[in-house]
Design a protein around this motif. Sequence first.
Motif, PDB file in Angstrom:
ATOM      1  N   VAL A 267     -12.585   3.968  -7.792  1.00 16.47           N
ATOM      2  CA  VAL A 267     -11.008   3.770  -9.240  1.00 16.47           C
ATOM      3  C   VAL A 267     -11.614   2.006  -9.160  1.00 16.47           C
ATOM      4  O   VAL A 267     -11.818   1.370  -8.132  1.00 16.47           O
ATOM      5  N   ARG A 268     -12.327   1.875  -9.978  1.00 19.49           N
ATOM      6  CA  ARG A 268     -12.700   0.222 -10.521  1.00 19.49           C
ATOM      7  C   ARG A 268     -11.182  -1.149 -11.019  1.00 19.49           C
ATOM      8  O   ARG A 268      -9.890  -0.269 -11.163  1.00 19.49           O
ATOM      9  N   GLU A 269     -10.835  -1.929 -10.688  1.00 15.20           N
ATOM     10  CA  GLU A 269      -9.873  -2.226 -11.211  1.00 15.20           C
ATOM     11  C   GLU A 269      -9.657  -2.507 -12.235  1.00 15.20           C
ATOM     12  O   GLU A 269      -9.048  -3.238 -13.020  1.00 15.20           O
ATOM     13  N   SER A 270     -10.701  -2.855 -13.368  1.00 14.43           N
ATOM     14  CA  SER A 270     -10.669  -2.108 -14.985  1.00 14.43           C
ATOM     15  C   SER A 270      -9.613  -1.327 -15.064  1.00 14.43           C
ATOM     16  O   SER A 270      -9.356  -0.978 -16.375  1.00 14.43           O
ATOM     17  N   ASN A 271      -9.728   0.110 -14.649  1.00  9.88           N
ATOM     18  CA  ASN A 271      -8.672   1.265 -14.459  1.00  9.88           C
ATOM     19  C   ASN A 271      -7.545   0.623 -15.306  1.00  9.88           C
ATOM     20  O   ASN A 271      -6.573  -0.021 -14.253  1.00  9.88           O
ATOM     21  N   PRO A 272      -7.128   0.946 -17.125  1.00  7.69           N
ATOM     22  CA  PRO A 272      -5.874   0.380 -17.613  1.00  7.69           C
ATOM     23  C   PRO A 272      -4.265   0.774 -16.344  1.00  7.69           C
ATOM     24  O   PRO A 272      -3.432   0.317 -16.479  1.00  7.69           O
TER      25      PRO A 272
ATOM     26  N   VAL B 105       5.411   8.574  -7.112  1.00  6.27           N
ATOM     27  CA  VAL B 105       3.622   8.117  -6.904  1.00  6.27           C
ATOM     28  C   VAL B 105       2.961   8.892  -7.698  1.00  6.27           C
ATOM     29  O   VAL B 105       2.844   9.703  -8.240  1.00  6.27           O
ATOM     30  N   HIS B 106       2.508   8.102  -7.814  1.00  7.64           N
ATOM     31  CA  HIS B 106       0.749   8.065  -9.387  1.00  7.64           C
ATOM     32  C   HIS B 106      -0.360   7.857  -9.156  1.00  7.64           C
ATOM     33  O   HIS B 106      -0.442   7.002  -8.004  1.00  7.64           O
ATOM     34  N   PHE B 107      -1.012   9.285  -8.335  1.00 11.31           N
ATOM     35  CA  PHE B 107      -2.738   9.531  -8.159  1.00 11.31           C
ATOM     36  C   PHE B 107      -3.520   9.344  -9.084  1.00 11.31           C
ATOM     37  O   PHE B 107      -3.629  10.030 -10.017  1.00 11.31           O
ATOM     38  N   ILE B 108      -4.363   8.464  -8.990  1.00  8.34           N
ATOM     39  CA  ILE B 108      -5.619   8.291 -10.476  1.00  8.34           C
ATOM     40  C   ILE B 108      -6.626   8.098  -9.865  1.00  8.34           C
ATOM     41  O   ILE B 108      -7.491   8.360  -8.780  1.00  8.34           O
ATOM     42  N   ALA B 109      -7.442   9.432 -10.577  1.00  6.78           N
ATOM     43  CA  ALA B 109      -8.481  10.392 -10.518  1.00  6.78           C
ATOM     44  C   ALA B 109      -8.216  11.687  -9.563  1.00  6.78           C
ATOM     45  O   ALA B 109      -8.329  11.591  -7.958  1.00  6.78           O
ATOM     46  N   ILE B 110      -6.732  11.844  -9.757  1.00  7.85           N
ATOM     47  CA  ILE B 110      -5.977  12.937  -8.757  1.00  7.85           C
ATOM     48  C   ILE B 110      -6.916  14.167  -8.928  1.00  7.85           C
ATOM     49  O   ILE B 110      -6.590  14.772  -8.199  1.00  7.85           O
TER      50      ILE B 110
ATOM     51  N   ALA C 195      -0.608  -1.310 -12.219  1.00  6.88           N
ATOM     52  CA  ALA C 195       0.387  -1.186 -11.720  1.00  6.88           C
ATOM     53  C   ALA C 195      -0.014  -2.770 -10.738  1.00  6.88           C
ATOM     54  O   ALA C 195       1.130  -3.424 -10.177  1.00  6.88           O
ATOM     55  N   ARG C 196      -1.037  -2.935 -10.371  1.00  7.13           N
ATOM     56  CA  ARG C 196      -0.904  -4.968 -10.308  1.00  7.13           C
ATOM     57  C   ARG C 196       0.045  -5.437 -11.174  1.00  7.13           C
ATOM     58  O   ARG C 196       0.246  -6.940 -10.044  1.00  7.13           O
ATOM     59  N   SER C 197      -0.528  -5.563 -12.119  1.00  3.19           N
ATOM     60  CA  SER C 197       0.825  -6.701 -13.287  1.00  3.19           C
ATOM     61  C   SER C 197       1.742  -6.460 -13.267  1.00  3.19           C
ATOM     62  O   SER C 197       2.805  -7.073 -12.663  1.00  3.19           O
ATOM     63  N   ARG C 198       2.535  -5.469 -12.344  1.00  6.33           N
ATOM     64  CA  ARG C 198       3.602  -4.425 -12.127  1.00  6.33           C
ATOM     65  C   ARG C 198       3.876  -5.376 -11.026  1.00  6.33           C
ATOM     66  O   ARG C 198       5.243  -5.047 -10.447  1.00  6.33           O
ATOM     67  N   GLY C 199       3.610  -5.658 -10.242  1.00  8.41           N
ATOM     68  CA  GLY C 199       3.502  -5.996  -8.689  1.00  8.41           C
ATOM     69  C   GLY C 199       3.987  -4.388  -8.115  1.00  8.41           C
ATOM     70  O   GLY C 199       4.610  -4.787  -6.975  1.00  8.41           O
ATOM     71  N   LEU C 200       2.973  -3.102  -8.569  1.00  8.70           N
ATOM     72  CA  LEU C 200       3.529  -1.818  -7.247  1.00  8.70           C
ATOM     73  C   LEU C 200       2.630  -1.382  -6.009  1.00  8.70           C
ATOM     74  O   LEU C 200       1.537  -2.159  -6.192  1.00  8.70           O
TER      75      LEU C 200
ATOM     76  N   MET D 121     -17.958  -1.417  -3.869  1.00  4.00           N
ATOM     77  CA  MET D 121     -17.020  -0.424  -2.856  1.00  4.00           C
ATOM     78  C   MET D 121     -17.198  -1.349  -1.531  1.00  4.00           C
ATOM     79  O   MET D 121     -18.440  -2.352  -0.743  1.00  4.00           O
ATOM     80  N   THR D 122     -16.194  -1.809  -1.109  1.00  8.31           N
ATOM     81  CA  THR D 122     -15.552  -2.268   0.296  1.00  8.31           C
ATOM     82  C   THR D 122     -15.292  -1.889   1.146  1.00  8.31           C
ATOM     83  O   THR D 122     -14.559  -1.399   1.066  1.00  8.31           O
ATOM     84  N   LEU D 123     -16.114  -2.453   2.236  1.00 11.41           N
ATOM     85  CA  LEU D 123     -14.803  -1.908   3.522  1.00 11.41           C
ATOM     86  C   LEU D 123     -13.422  -2.259   3.656  1.00 11.41           C
ATOM     87  O   LEU D 123     -13.111  -3.074   3.000  1.00 11.41           O
ATOM     88  N   LEU D 124     -13.039  -1.033   4.125  1.00 12.74           N
ATOM     89  CA  LEU D 124     -10.367  -0.934   3.039  1.00 12.74           C
ATOM     90  C   LEU D 124     -10.006  -1.983   4.895  1.00 12.74           C
ATOM     91  O   LEU D 124     -10.265  -1.750   6.288  1.00 12.74           O
ATOM     92  N   THR D 125      -8.891  -2.543   5.069  1.00 11.50           N
ATOM     93  CA  THR D 125      -8.649  -2.832   6.249  1.00 11.50           C
ATOM     94  C   THR D 125      -7.046  -2.276   5.607  1.00 11.50           C
ATOM     95  O   THR D 125      -6.642  -2.453   4.899  1.00 11.50           O
ATOM     96  N   PRO D 126      -6.677  -1.719   6.655  1.00  6.49           N
ATOM     97  CA  PRO D 126      -5.391  -0.299   6.694  1.00  6.49           C
ATOM     98  C   PRO D 126      -4.786  -1.295   6.758  1.00  6.49           C
ATOM     99  O   PRO D 126      -4.246  -2.494   7.135  1.00  6.49           O
TER     100      PRO D 126
END
Length: 469
Positions: free
Chosen positions: A84-89, A18-23, A94-99, A1-6
Amino acid sequence: MTLLTPVDLLDPRSLGPVHFIAIGGAGMSGIAAAYADLGVRVSGSDQADSANLAMLRGHGVTTYVGHDAGQLGDAETVVVSSAVRESNPELAEARSRGLRVWHRSAALGALMLGRPGVAVGGTHGKTTTSAMIAHVLTACGTDGGYVVGAPLATGESSRLGAPGSPFVVEADESDGSFLQYPAALRVVTNVEADHLDNWGTPEAYAEGFARFAAGADGEAVVDIDDAGGAALAAALGSHPLVTYGTSPDADVRITDVSHDAAGVRGTILLAGVPVTLALGVPGLHNLANATAALVVAARLGIDPQQAATALAGFHGAHRRFEAVGEVGGVRVVDDYAHHPTEIDAVLAAARDSVGEGRVIACFQPHLYSRTRDFATGFGEALAAADEVVLLDIYGAREEPMPGVTSALIGDVTTARLGPGRVHAASSLQDAAVVLAGLARPGDIVLTVGAGDVTTVGPLVVRALAGVGR
């Protein structure tokens, strides 16, 4: 986990589905419910079904158990938490679709657009303080909204409220997400080093709070009884600021403090006018939290006497000195405290309310890194109890660290309390048996920590009642 940029915020109704992961998490479910109440088409997934998922289905949210890329459907925006890890399917898809991928703090911040926003930050006390403000907004008929970190007495941790009405959020500093919120009022209850796995140094952590407090064209509300708060107030310079505390230098001063078994009370000098606060929760720290809520209420145009009356009806948030049960004159209370200063405060509150009885504390350390960094502080804080039961470390997201165990804490506590008063428990069930065996009429048993120690209290009640014997 790292610090977020607004990020730049948009009206939630412009985000598409809108889809929430770990909703189902406490921090996500309330936001998702608010989006659905706005008319946004919402879906989401979590590892297991839960009461929160059932609640969301009642708001018209499509929920899934388990994670699968196909569950994104036609979502245009995906909301994630820091866990939520980047490996979450679903996130990978979402990354691959550019969402558009937003952290939960951005999704929450978007709910504040166009509304008088209140963000409550602090190393300790932010959940209770934001819950107190939310309680006042509701009780005083503002039709305000809120998203806080624990359910109120209503059982709800979120409410959308009316357009243009105040909106209060609990602002989490652990990942820097508190810098995301467009709030006109920014409360800081205290500043004490924590989450150094992200911030690196206490100085960087304190500087983060300075950015939070000064981050909008609004006003900061800061407790200057706290050393970190006092330093923050001084650093803010000419930024609009109101301070509170027992200090004679405070703009809003707490005086005439008294404690009893029912709670705590005091007189608050607000713009020179005395207001009596009588709370049904114990501890000077809660009187300070309520004072912050009173200041915020006044700034939002709520009559201070009306706000004080509302605060008298506040009986705590989930896992904040929460009564579990009472058997044979033994009270069992559960609390989320997971930092030495929080343990200091909860044990002091217990001591204020227990009279001639003893305070028996069961503590479960949370995170190996926090135990490593604060073992001495934990041990010294726990020495304020009469008897201590220690559980193994709850690792959460962390792997074990060599040499880091609960014994680091136990050794410090034993050095202060003496032999025979610190007890190691091998399991939650073992802890309950030990606690029930130690307790006698007039005592208070506290289960303390951020992990699954919360399940011990009901087991103690059952053991005291002789259930299963």
